[in-house]
Design a protein around this motif. Sequence first.
Motif, mmCIF file in Angstrom:
data_model
loop_
_atom_site.group_PDB
_atom_site.id
_atom_site.type_symbol
_atom_site.label_atom_id
_atom_site.label_comp_id
_atom_site.label_asym_id
_atom_site.label_seq_id
_atom_site.Cartn_x
_atom_site.Cartn_y
_atom_site.Cartn_z
ATOM 1 N N MET A 1 44.198 -16.808 53.122
ATOM 2 C CA MET A 1 45.091 -16.146 54.076
ATOM 3 C C MET A 1 44.490 -14.804 54.483
ATOM 4 O O MET A 1 44.022 -14.045 53.640
ATOM 5 N N LYS A 2 44.519 -14.503 55.757
ATOM 6 C CA LYS A 2 43.951 -13.263 56.244
ATOM 7 C C LYS A 2 44.882 -12.099 55.969
ATOM 8 O O LYS A 2 46.095 -12.213 56.063
ATOM 9 N N SER A 3 44.277 -10.960 55.657
ATOM 10 C CA SER A 3 45.057 -9.749 55.430
ATOM 11 C C SER A 3 45.558 -9.200 56.751
ATOM 12 O O SER A 3 44.909 -9.318 57.790
ATOM 13 N N ASN A 4 46.744 -8.562 56.717
ATOM 14 C CA ASN A 4 47.281 -7.926 57.915
ATOM 15 C C ASN A 4 46.411 -6.760 58.367
ATOM 16 O O ASN A 4 46.482 -6.318 59.504
ATOM 17 N N GLN A 5 45.572 -6.244 57.438
ATOM 18 C CA GLN A 5 44.728 -5.106 57.763
ATOM 19 C C GLN A 5 43.443 -5.523 58.471
ATOM 20 O O GLN A 5 42.731 -4.679 58.993
ATOM 21 N N GLU A 6 43.158 -6.833 58.485
ATOM 22 C CA GLU A 6 41.878 -7.281 59.015
ATOM 23 C C GLU A 6 41.668 -6.888 60.475
ATOM 24 O O GLU A 6 40.626 -6.339 60.819
ATOM 25 N N PRO A 7 42.635 -7.151 61.380
ATOM 26 C CA PRO A 7 42.415 -6.752 62.775
ATOM 27 C C PRO A 7 42.195 -5.254 62.929
ATOM 28 O O PRO A 7 41.337 -4.823 63.700
ATOM 29 N N SER A 8 42.970 -4.436 62.176
ATOM 30 C CA SER A 8 42.825 -2.989 62.304
ATOM 31 C C SER A 8 41.487 -2.525 61.740
ATOM 32 O O SER A 8 40.884 -1.585 62.255
ATOM 33 N N THR A 9 41.004 -3.181 60.679
ATOM 34 C CA THR A 9 39.704 -2.818 60.119
ATOM 35 C C THR A 9 38.594 -3.152 61.107
ATOM 36 O O THR A 9 37.660 -2.366 61.298
ATOM 37 N N ARG A 10 38.689 -4.295 61.745
ATOM 38 C CA ARG A 10 37.683 -4.655 62.749
ATOM 39 C C ARG A 10 37.711 -3.672 63.911
ATOM 40 O O ARG A 10 36.667 -3.291 64.444
ATOM 41 N N ARG A 11 38.906 -3.268 64.299
ATOM 42 C CA ARG A 11 39.035 -2.288 65.376
ATOM 43 C C ARG A 11 38.397 -0.961 64.958
ATOM 44 O O ARG A 11 37.718 -0.307 65.755
ATOM 45 N N THR A 12 38.595 -0.583 63.699
ATOM 46 C CA THR A 12 38.009 0.660 63.195
ATOM 47 C C THR A 12 36.488 0.579 63.202
ATOM 48 O O THR A 12 35.802 1.546 63.551
ATOM 49 N N ILE A 13 35.949 -0.572 62.820
ATOM 50 C CA ILE A 13 34.495 -0.767 62.857
ATOM 51 C C ILE A 13 33.982 -0.583 64.279
ATOM 52 O O ILE A 13 32.970 0.088 64.515
ATOM 53 N N MET A 14 34.688 -1.159 65.240
ATOM 54 C CA MET A 14 34.275 -1.022 66.635
ATOM 55 C C MET A 14 34.337 0.437 67.088
ATOM 56 O O MET A 14 33.458 0.912 67.815
ATOM 57 N N MET A 15 35.364 1.155 66.647
ATOM 58 C CA MET A 15 35.493 2.566 67.016
ATOM 59 C C MET A 15 34.352 3.387 66.416
ATOM 60 O O MET A 15 33.801 4.279 67.074
ATOM 61 N N LEU A 70 27.542 -2.447 69.233
ATOM 62 C CA LEU A 70 28.477 -3.162 70.090
ATOM 63 C C LEU A 70 27.736 -3.916 71.187
ATOM 64 O O LEU A 70 26.730 -3.441 71.716
ATOM 65 N N SER A 71 28.234 -5.088 71.526
ATOM 66 C CA SER A 71 27.680 -5.852 72.637
ATOM 67 C C SER A 71 28.314 -5.379 73.939
ATOM 68 O O SER A 71 29.289 -4.615 73.945
ATOM 69 N N GLU A 72 27.774 -5.850 75.046
ATOM 70 C CA GLU A 72 28.357 -5.498 76.350
ATOM 71 C C GLU A 72 29.784 -6.032 76.456
ATOM 72 O O GLU A 72 30.659 -5.391 77.039
ATOM 73 N N ARG A 73 30.011 -7.186 75.864
ATOM 74 C CA ARG A 73 31.359 -7.770 75.888
ATOM 75 C C ARG A 73 32.364 -6.876 75.173
ATOM 76 O O ARG A 73 33.539 -6.799 75.554
ATOM 77 N N ALA A 74 31.914 -6.183 74.134
ATOM 78 C CA ALA A 74 32.811 -5.318 73.364
ATOM 79 C C ALA A 74 33.340 -4.167 74.206
ATOM 80 O O ALA A 74 34.424 -3.638 73.936
ATOM 81 N N GLU A 75 32.572 -3.755 75.222
ATOM 82 C CA GLU A 75 33.002 -2.640 76.062
ATOM 83 C C GLU A 75 34.321 -2.940 76.762
ATOM 84 O O GLU A 75 35.049 -2.028 77.150
ATOM 85 N N GLU A 76 34.642 -4.227 76.922
ATOM 86 C CA GLU A 76 35.897 -4.599 77.571
ATOM 87 C C GLU A 76 37.111 -4.209 76.728
ATOM 88 O O GLU A 76 38.233 -4.174 77.228
#
Length: 204
Positions: A1-15, A70-76
């Motif tokens: 089961m995925k953690s609820n923090q996973e999306p926010s952690t990925r967002r933090t990595i991107m930031m 980040l890839s060019e797609r990530a800029e979106e």
Amino acid sequence: MKSNQEPSTRRTIMMILKTRGPASVSDLAGELNITEMAVRRHIQGLEQEGLLLAETVKIPTGRPYLRFRLSERAEEHFPHNYHQLALDLLDELDEEDIARVFEGRKRKLLNRYQPLMEQQTLGERVATLTDIQQNSGYMASYEQNRPDEFTIYEFNCPINRVADQYNVACHCEQELFETLLGAKVTRTECIAKGGQCCVYRIQK
């Protein structure tokens, strides 16, 4: 089961990658205070979505390691204005008309923001301008280097593709900053010219 923090952690990595540039798994683990194994899991997910690119870094001694950006797609996933519409419209104009468009935009922004900075010190004007840019999607921050010397950083450029083709956009923004701040403004790095961020040195 995925953690609820996973999306926010990925967002933090991107930031982190957006504001600081390419980083290794070890760099990200230290920044996020999580294990390298956890970082690799998040990176794998981001790579599968086409948001990250890996590059091999060779060093004089020791084994090469991977660094991610980040890839060019990530800029979106970061704030952008309707750049393609703007480009299409500007393509219909000659150089003089294009210059008038950006000069008009500069005057409009000047009339909008200058009243906010009346009676403010240079430091207060820098803080106000940074807030304006942050709210406009530029991911802006600033630091004070000396009593009358500051640096503004913009880690995102909502008009990047426009500025890439029309240098007058960056020129007018710099002039706008100088007028609003009442100080000398020097741009030392520019996203439209391949920089990691836009950097403005401000001196009274």
